[in-house]
Structure formats: structure tokens, C-alpha cells
Motif scaffolding. Structure first.
Motif, PDB file in Angstrom:
ATOM      1  N   SER A  32       0.838  -1.313   0.051  1.00  0.00           N
ATOM      2  CA  SER A  32      -0.031  -0.050  -0.014  1.00  0.00           C
ATOM      3  C   SER A  32       0.931   1.126   0.161  1.00  0.00           C
ATOM      4  O   SER A  32       0.550   2.276  -0.832  1.00  0.00           O
ATOM      5  CB  SER A  32      -0.980  -0.142   1.237  1.00  0.00           C
ATOM      6  OG  SER A  32      -1.711   1.164   1.256  1.00  0.00           O
ATOM      7  N   ALA A  33       1.883   1.275   0.727  1.00  0.00           N
ATOM      8  CA  ALA A  33       2.797   2.425   0.879  1.00  0.00           C
ATOM      9  C   ALA A  33       3.373   2.564  -0.628  1.00  0.00           C
ATOM     10  O   ALA A  33       3.566   3.956  -0.735  1.00  0.00           O
ATOM     11  CB  ALA A  33       3.559   2.315   2.073  1.00  0.00           C
ATOM     12  N   THR A  34       3.863   1.578  -1.104  1.00  0.00           N
ATOM     13  CA  THR A  34       4.647   1.569  -2.358  1.00  0.00           C
ATOM     14  C   THR A  34       3.577   2.196  -3.400  1.00  0.00           C
ATOM     15  O   THR A  34       4.184   2.921  -4.113  1.00  0.00           O
ATOM     16  CB  THR A  34       5.178   0.163  -2.659  1.00  0.00           C
ATOM     17  OG1 THR A  34       6.214  -0.149  -1.528  1.00  0.00           O
ATOM     18  CG2 THR A  34       5.940   0.380  -3.979  1.00  0.00           C
ATOM     19  N   TRP A  35       2.596   1.654  -3.548  1.00  0.00           N
ATOM     20  CA  TRP A  35       1.603   2.013  -4.508  1.00  0.00           C
ATOM     21  C   TRP A  35       1.138   3.608  -4.171  1.00  0.00           C
ATOM     22  O   TRP A  35       1.298   4.302  -5.155  1.00  0.00           O
ATOM     23  CB  TRP A  35       0.241   1.146  -4.308  1.00  0.00           C
ATOM     24  CG  TRP A  35      -0.833   1.681  -5.390  1.00  0.00           C
ATOM     25  CD1 TRP A  35      -1.935   2.215  -5.085  1.00  0.00           C
ATOM     26  CD2 TRP A  35      -0.469   1.441  -6.944  1.00  0.00           C
ATOM     27  NE1 TRP A  35      -2.653   2.464  -6.175  1.00  0.00           N
ATOM     28  CE2 TRP A  35      -1.792   1.938  -7.374  1.00  0.00           C
ATOM     29  CE3 TRP A  35       0.223   0.846  -7.469  1.00  0.00           C
ATOM     30  CZ2 TRP A  35      -2.007   1.771  -8.626  1.00  0.00           C
ATOM     31  CZ3 TRP A  35       0.088   0.771  -8.946  1.00  0.00           C
ATOM     32  CH2 TRP A  35      -0.952   1.299  -9.641  1.00  0.00           C
ATOM     33  N   TRP A  36       1.102   4.031  -3.022  1.00  0.00           N
ATOM     34  CA  TRP A  36       0.910   5.219  -2.839  1.00  0.00           C
ATOM     35  C   TRP A  36       2.023   6.153  -3.372  1.00  0.00           C
ATOM     36  O   TRP A  36       1.699   7.307  -3.951  1.00  0.00           O
ATOM     37  CB  TRP A  36       0.641   5.556  -1.295  1.00  0.00           C
ATOM     38  CG  TRP A  36       0.400   7.039  -0.915  1.00  0.00           C
ATOM     39  CD1 TRP A  36      -0.963   7.581  -0.869  1.00  0.00           C
ATOM     40  CD2 TRP A  36       1.537   8.098  -0.581  1.00  0.00           C
ATOM     41  NE1 TRP A  36      -0.525   8.848  -0.507  1.00  0.00           N
ATOM     42  CE2 TRP A  36       0.788   9.319  -0.308  1.00  0.00           C
ATOM     43  CE3 TRP A  36       2.789   8.006  -0.147  1.00  0.00           C
ATOM     44  CZ2 TRP A  36       1.443  10.436   0.344  1.00  0.00           C
ATOM     45  CZ3 TRP A  36       3.502   8.842   0.191  1.00  0.00           C
ATOM     46  CH2 TRP A  36       2.584  10.202   0.171  1.00  0.00           C
ATOM     47  N   ALA A  37       3.234   5.727  -3.295  1.00  0.00           N
ATOM     48  CA  ALA A  37       4.421   6.515  -3.587  1.00  0.00           C
ATOM     49  C   ALA A  37       4.484   6.695  -4.991  1.00  0.00           C
ATOM     50  O   ALA A  37       4.838   7.701  -5.513  1.00  0.00           O
ATOM     51  CB  ALA A  37       5.677   6.084  -2.843  1.00  0.00           C
ATOM     52  N   VAL A  41       4.513   9.997  -8.271  1.00  0.00           N
ATOM     53  CA  VAL A  41       5.947  10.180  -8.859  1.00  0.00           C
ATOM     54  C   VAL A  41       5.519  10.454 -10.594  1.00  0.00           C
ATOM     55  O   VAL A  41       4.391   9.860 -10.914  1.00  0.00           O
ATOM     56  CB  VAL A  41       6.437   9.121  -8.905  1.00  0.00           C
ATOM     57  CG1 VAL A  41       8.050   9.322  -9.738  1.00  0.00           C
ATOM     58  CG2 VAL A  41       6.986   8.986  -7.471  1.00  0.00           C
ATOM     59  N   ASP A  42       6.215  11.119 -11.377  1.00  0.00           N
ATOM     60  CA  ASP A  42       6.076  11.077 -12.673  1.00  0.00           C
ATOM     61  C   ASP A  42       6.117  10.007 -13.357  1.00  0.00           C
ATOM     62  O   ASP A  42       6.704   8.919 -13.092  1.00  0.00           O
ATOM     63  CB  ASP A  42       7.372  11.861 -13.092  1.00  0.00           C
ATOM     64  CG  ASP A  42       7.319  12.074 -14.693  1.00  0.00           C
ATOM     65  OD1 ASP A  42       6.319  12.617 -14.951  1.00  0.00           O
ATOM     66  OD2 ASP A  42       8.422  12.187 -15.291  1.00  0.00           O
ATOM     67  N   ALA A  48       9.929   3.537 -15.707  1.00  0.00           N
ATOM     68  CA  ALA A  48      11.584   2.896 -15.540  1.00  0.00           C
ATOM     69  C   ALA A  48      11.584   2.103 -14.244  1.00  0.00           C
ATOM     70  O   ALA A  48      12.614   0.988 -14.464  1.00  0.00           O
ATOM     71  CB  ALA A  48      12.357   4.068 -15.443  1.00  0.00           C
ATOM     72  N   VAL A  49      11.067   2.585 -13.135  1.00  0.00           N
ATOM     73  CA  VAL A  49      11.287   1.628 -11.896  1.00  0.00           C
ATOM     74  C   VAL A  49      10.412   0.431 -12.046  1.00  0.00           C
ATOM     75  O   VAL A  49      11.353  -0.668 -11.701  1.00  0.00           O
ATOM     76  CB  VAL A  49      10.738   2.487 -10.632  1.00  0.00           C
ATOM     77  CG1 VAL A  49      10.729   1.618  -9.471  1.00  0.00           C
ATOM     78  CG2 VAL A  49      11.755   3.913 -10.448  1.00  0.00           C
ATOM     79  N   VAL A  50       9.529   0.329 -12.588  1.00  0.00           N
ATOM     80  CA  VAL A  50       8.920  -1.117 -12.751  1.00  0.00           C
ATOM     81  C   VAL A  50       9.611  -1.821 -13.552  1.00  0.00           C
ATOM     82  O   VAL A  50       9.575  -2.958 -13.299  1.00  0.00           O
ATOM     83  CB  VAL A  50       7.244  -0.602 -13.180  1.00  0.00           C
ATOM     84  CG1 VAL A  50       6.432  -2.045 -13.732  1.00  0.00           C
ATOM     85  CG2 VAL A  50       6.406  -0.174 -11.946  1.00  0.00           C
ATOM     86  N   GLY A  51      10.085  -1.440 -14.674  1.00  0.00           N
ATOM     87  CA  GLY A  51      10.931  -2.326 -16.076  1.00  0.00           C
ATOM     88  C   GLY A  51      11.876  -2.677 -15.064  1.00  0.00           C
ATOM     89  O   GLY A  51      12.449  -3.833 -15.300  1.00  0.00           O
ATOM     90  N   LEU A  52      12.887  -1.850 -14.337  1.00  0.00           N
ATOM     91  CA  LEU A  52      13.803  -2.109 -13.513  1.00  0.00           C
ATOM     92  C   LEU A  52      13.559  -3.508 -12.474  1.00  0.00           C
ATOM     93  O   LEU A  52      14.422  -4.361 -12.544  1.00  0.00           O
ATOM     94  CB  LEU A  52      14.669  -1.078 -13.051  1.00  0.00           C
ATOM     95  CG  LEU A  52      16.125  -1.277 -12.191  1.00  0.00           C
ATOM     96  CD1 LEU A  52      17.094  -1.899 -13.061  1.00  0.00           C
ATOM     97  CD2 LEU A  52      16.460   0.020 -11.396  1.00  0.00           C
TER      98      LEU A  52
END
Length: 86
Positions: A32-37, A41-42, A48-52
Motif C-alpha cells: 500500500s505504501a509503495t503504491w501510494w508513493a 511520481v512522474d 522505468a522503476v517498474v521495468g527495472l
């Protein structure tokens, strides 16, 4: 003795279930905290983060699966050698 053994087993099961529930709650909180963050974000950075993350996860799983497969083959080879001696 049998009644006492069952009591101990039930306690152990209760502890395991409690720990499992706590771990699942903690995991849900982290997701939940990760999804909120990520939502704030842009979008380009999010992609890029999801791909990495996906790349790292697949690479790690590939290495782990390879090591498991190697151990399995080594064990099979050792068993064949034992059977050949007999």
C-alpha cells in the motif's frame, strides 16, 4: 501424554498462524505504501522503476532456478554412482 501433545501442537499452530497473519499485514502495508508513493511520481519514472524491478526479479529467479536445477542434477548423478557400486 496424548492430550498434552495435542495442546502443544495447537499452541504451535496458533503461533504459526499469528506470525503468518502479521507477515501478511506487514506485506499489505508495504504494498500500500509503495503504491501510494508510485502514484505520486512522474509516470516516466514509474515506468522505468517498474521495468527495472521486473528485470532484477527475473534475473534473480533465473539464477535461483539454475542453482536448484544444478543441485538436482548433481544429486541424481551421485545417486547413479551409488547404485552403480551396488
Amino acid at each position: 501424554m496424548a492430550v498434552q501433545d495435542r495442546s502443544i501442537e495447537r499452541r504451535q499452530l496458533a503461533v504459526v498462524v499469528a506470525i503468518l497473519v502479521l507477515v501478511l499485514c506487514a506485506l499489505a502495508g508495504m504494498v500500500s505504501a509503495t503504491w501510494w508513493a508510485v502514484r505520486r511520481v512522474d509516470p516516466q519514472i514509474t515506468v522505468a522503476v517498474v521495468g527495472l524491478t521486473g528485470t532484477i526479479l527475473v534475473a534473480t529467479l533465473t539464477v535461483v532456478a539454475g542453482r536448484i536445477f544444478e543441485r538436482k542434477k548433481l544429486t541424481e548423478a551421485q545417486q547413479r554412482e551409488k547404485w552403480a557400486e551396488i
